[in-house]
Design a protein around this motif. Structure first.
Motif, mmCIF file in Angstrom:
data_model
loop_
_atom_site.group_PDB
_atom_site.id
_atom_site.type_symbol
_atom_site.label_atom_id
_atom_site.label_comp_id
_atom_site.label_asym_id
_atom_site.label_seq_id
_atom_site.Cartn_x
_atom_site.Cartn_y
_atom_site.Cartn_z
ATOM 1 N N GLY A 91 24.831 -51.328 -4.909
ATOM 2 C CA GLY A 91 23.698 -50.172 -6.135
ATOM 3 C C GLY A 91 23.503 -49.220 -4.755
ATOM 4 N N GLY A 92 22.910 -49.966 -3.955
ATOM 5 C CA GLY A 92 21.860 -48.577 -3.253
ATOM 6 C C GLY A 92 22.993 -47.623 -2.814
ATOM 7 N N ALA A 93 23.704 -47.569 -2.791
ATOM 8 C CA ALA A 93 24.801 -46.294 -2.130
ATOM 9 C C ALA A 93 25.256 -45.650 -2.751
ATOM 10 N N CYS A 94 24.898 -46.093 -4.345
ATOM 11 C CA CYS A 94 25.894 -45.118 -5.488
ATOM 12 C C CYS A 94 24.955 -44.723 -7.593
ATOM 13 N N ARG A 95 24.034 -45.612 -6.727
ATOM 14 C CA ARG A 95 22.744 -45.398 -8.249
ATOM 15 C C ARG A 95 22.605 -44.713 -8.218
ATOM 16 N N GLU A 96 22.119 -43.360 -7.923
ATOM 17 C CA GLU A 96 21.513 -42.539 -8.154
ATOM 18 C C GLU A 96 23.203 -41.376 -9.133
ATOM 19 N N ALA A 97 23.794 -41.295 -8.311
ATOM 20 C CA ALA A 97 25.254 -41.449 -9.128
ATOM 21 C C ALA A 97 25.471 -41.413 -9.983
ATOM 22 N N VAL A 98 25.213 -43.052 -10.232
ATOM 23 C CA VAL A 98 25.492 -44.256 -12.085
ATOM 24 C C VAL A 98 24.886 -43.270 -12.761
ATOM 25 N N VAL A 99 23.433 -43.024 -12.433
ATOM 26 C CA VAL A 99 22.285 -42.917 -13.200
ATOM 27 C C VAL A 99 22.805 -41.322 -13.362
ATOM 28 N N ALA A 100 22.755 -40.715 -13.521
ATOM 29 C CA ALA A 100 23.011 -39.240 -13.679
ATOM 30 C C ALA A 100 24.414 -39.272 -14.119
ATOM 31 N N GLN A 101 25.908 -39.727 -13.559
ATOM 32 C CA GLN A 101 26.690 -39.418 -14.920
ATOM 33 C C GLN A 101 25.936 -40.437 -15.959
ATOM 34 N N THR A 102 25.700 -40.945 -15.669
ATOM 35 C CA THR A 102 25.024 -42.319 -17.513
ATOM 36 C C THR A 102 24.606 -41.357 -18.260
ATOM 37 N N ALA A 139 37.544 -36.863 -21.432
ATOM 38 C CA ALA A 139 37.374 -38.530 -20.992
ATOM 39 C C ALA A 139 38.246 -39.361 -19.671
ATOM 40 N N ASP A 140 39.452 -38.494 -20.300
ATOM 41 C CA ASP A 140 39.761 -38.896 -18.419
ATOM 42 C C ASP A 140 39.422 -38.968 -17.284
ATOM 43 N N GLN A 141 38.734 -38.495 -16.959
ATOM 44 C CA GLN A 141 37.887 -37.603 -16.107
ATOM 45 C C GLN A 141 36.357 -38.929 -15.933
ATOM 46 N N ILE A 142 36.223 -38.486 -17.273
ATOM 47 C CA ILE A 142 34.805 -39.354 -16.892
ATOM 48 C C ILE A 142 35.372 -40.871 -16.525
ATOM 49 N N GLU A 143 36.516 -41.527 -17.539
ATOM 50 C CA GLU A 143 36.591 -43.250 -17.048
ATOM 51 C C GLU A 143 36.838 -43.195 -15.273
ATOM 52 N N ALA A 144 37.545 -41.617 -14.963
ATOM 53 C CA ALA A 144 38.043 -41.770 -13.607
ATOM 54 C C ALA A 144 36.442 -42.119 -12.745
ATOM 55 N N ILE A 145 35.977 -41.196 -13.131
ATOM 56 C CA ILE A 145 34.597 -40.967 -12.058
ATOM 57 C C ILE A 145 34.138 -42.417 -12.235
ATOM 58 N N ARG A 192 36.144 -42.811 -27.052
ATOM 59 C CA ARG A 192 36.012 -43.404 -25.596
ATOM 60 C C ARG A 192 34.854 -42.850 -24.867
ATOM 61 N N LEU A 193 34.331 -42.362 -25.655
ATOM 62 C CA LEU A 193 32.892 -41.265 -25.061
ATOM 63 C C LEU A 193 31.970 -42.680 -25.165
ATOM 64 N N VAL A 194 31.699 -43.494 -26.647
ATOM 65 C CA VAL A 194 30.616 -44.557 -27.039
ATOM 66 C C VAL A 194 31.243 -45.368 -26.116
ATOM 67 N N LEU A 195 32.630 -45.698 -25.589
ATOM 68 C CA LEU A 195 33.203 -46.492 -24.293
ATOM 69 C C LEU A 195 32.549 -46.565 -23.536
ATOM 70 N N ALA A 196 32.568 -45.530 -23.064
ATOM 71 C CA ALA A 196 32.717 -45.561 -21.860
ATOM 72 C C ALA A 196 30.639 -44.835 -20.988
ATOM 73 N N SER A 197 30.090 -45.039 -22.216
ATOM 74 C CA SER A 197 28.951 -44.780 -21.883
ATOM 75 C C SER A 197 28.488 -46.106 -22.338
ATOM 76 N N ALA A 198 29.150 -47.017 -22.735
ATOM 77 C CA ALA A 198 28.376 -48.519 -22.754
ATOM 78 C C ALA A 198 28.825 -48.797 -21.410
ATOM 79 N N ASP A 199 30.288 -48.604 -20.417
ATOM 80 C CA ASP A 199 30.416 -48.795 -19.089
ATOM 81 C C ASP A 199 29.340 -48.403 -18.042
ATOM 82 N N LEU A 200 29.016 -47.227 -18.141
ATOM 83 C CA LEU A 200 28.331 -46.983 -17.540
ATOM 84 C C LEU A 200 26.501 -46.979 -17.565
#
Length: 456
Positions: free
Chosen positions: A180-191, A161-167, A209-217
């Motif tokens: 957003g164009g610089a990182c959207r693909e990475a965001v979508v993959a992490q989501t 959970a710490d790693q996911i939040e840091a990423i 924390r995982l559910v909250l992280a999924s919402a944040d992503l």
């Protein structure tokens, strides 16, 4: 029951294979739209309990999927497909030799005949490259890597959970600084990955924390999608972010999602709809007693009222934003930590710029606020600086200082061309119109440069 065969002697339950040949069922399977699949099954007499029995899902999971929860994990999709008797190919889960090899090895690290062949082939290609060849005979084997999903861990820890939040924090920083164009693909993959992790075993605090992280992503995926012009996709991510944030019980994140949804619709010219999102966000922010979030939403509300020409409400909302900001103290959630005095000053400038069409003297206030925001804004915040430069150039042009306005406009375009953001380019268009309408020499050239930047 139609479509269902029950062997009472063996307690075996099977679905009629003809079900999977129906056009509506095939379309739903191809899209992995399990909510529609389950609905079609119920129409032919398959109960929710029977679906749960066949697939090995809990009845509550069947209910959630029927209500629209997406299933992303490969192993869960396989279990559902196999349990229902659906050919895996219909779900895009072809059971090829690579998959069979992986499933047949308990830890996924076995070495079979295929692996040894691939090792030899890779060594041959490596030898070719080492002696200077870039397209030798062995290279033909490796025209494209074999794509395979990362195995989901059986159990997740607090460290995961710490790693996911840091990423997520790092990705948010890339969006703020570069667009957003610089990182959207990475965001979508992490989501996508984090939603798969929701199926892994975890302690209750880690799962929360995982559910909250999924919402944040999801919120960040919606925001970066908006930034590159994928408005419909952004709405989809925002909708799922709201659901996940409510499941996590975090009103602060709900308010933040509603703020971002409001900004999306404000950008699209749907100002009254944007206002409604901001107002709903204030309700959520009040629930969690976050003064900073209330200030942020009130400042955006002021901007929307300014666009509508409602001077009293715009000024009242701006005053409320300043009061709430002054009252804010203590730690805040990462998704709202970006909002500081510079952002409040910039939104005050945007509000006064809009009100400049209705009240004399507002352009002076707009220029002062936007100039202050630019002076305080760090050079790493290229997207925000581009927005503020663009607005300041418009204010200066309308205030009659053509040469200064043109110079600011050129600077705004220079910066916009370095940011991967459709929003930035869209916001340049009013500057192009102002440059032409004010009749400044060089205005048409600036407008043409903006047109070319937007087209490229």
């Amino acid at each position: 029951m139609p479509g269902v065969n029950v062997d009472t002697g063996t307690d075996r339950v099977a679905l009629d294979p003809e079900l999977w040949q129906r056009a509506d069922m095939r379309r739903a399977l191809a899209r992995r739209d399990l909510a529609t699949v389950f609905t079609l099954l119920r129409r032919v007499g398959t109960s929710q309990r029977m679906i749960a029995t066949l697939t090995g899902l809990a009845p509550s999971e069947v209910y959630e999927i029927s209500r629209g929860r997406r299933v992303m994990a490969y192993d869960v999709l396989c279990r559902i497909g196999d349990g229902l008797g659906v050919p895996r190919g219909y779900l895009g889960l072809a059971y090829d030799s690579e998959t069979a090899s992986f499933v047949g090895t308990a830890d996924g690290r076995g070495t079979g005949r295929t692996d040894l062949d691939e090792v030899a082939a890779l060594l041959a290609h490596a030898a070719e490259v080492a002696v200077g060849m870039d397209a030798g005979p062995a290279a033909l084997r490796w025209t494209a890597p074999h794509e395979a999903g990362t195995p989901v861990p059986r159990r997740l820890s607090r460290g995961d959970a710490d790693q996911i939040e840091a990423i997520t924090c790092a990705l948010r920083g890339l969006d703020y600084g570069l667009g957003g164009g610089a990182c959207r693909e990475a965001v979508v993959a992490q989501t996508r990955w984090v939603h798969q992790l929701l199926h892994a075993d975890a302690a209750d605090d880690v799962r929360h924390r995982l559910v909250l992280a999924s919402a944040d992503l999801d919120n960040l995926a919606g925001w970066t999608s908006f930034d590159v012009g994928l408005f419909g996709t952004a709405r989809g991510y925002f909708a799922r972010a709201l659901t996940q944030a409510r499941r996590a019980g975090d009103a602060s994140l709900i308010a933040n999602v509603l703020y971002r949804a409001g900004r999306l619709h404000l950008h699209q010219g749907l100002t009254r709809e944007a206002l409604r999102f901001f107002q709903l966000g204030k309700l959520a922010a009040t629930e969690c007693s976050c003064n900073l979030t209330v200030a942020m939403l009130s400042a955006n509300e002021a901007w929307a009222y300014g666009i509508l020409g409602d001077v009293p409400r715009a000024l009242a909302a701006l005053a409320h934003a300043e009061e709430e900001f002054a009252r804010a103290s203590g730690p805040v959630a990462p998704w709202v930590s970006f909002f500081g005095p510079t952002d409040l000053e910039a939104l005050a400038g945007m509000t006064h710029l809009e009100l400049g069409a209705y009240e004399r003297g507002r352009l002076t206030r707009a220029r002062a606020s936007l100039t202050a925001a630019l002076e305080a804004r760090g050079s790493d915040m290229a997207r925000s600086r581009s927005f503020e430069l663009t607005a300041l150039a418009i204010a200066v042009l309308h205030d009659g200082e053509s040469e200064a306005g043109l110079a600011l406009g050129e600077e705004a375009v220079d910066l916009a061309e370095r940011v991967r953001s459709v929003r930035v380019l869209d916001r340049l268009r009013p500057l192009g119109r102002a440059a032409v309408e004010t009749g400044v020499r060089g205005g048409r050239e600036l407008a043409e440069r903006i047109r070319l930047a937007a087209a490229g």
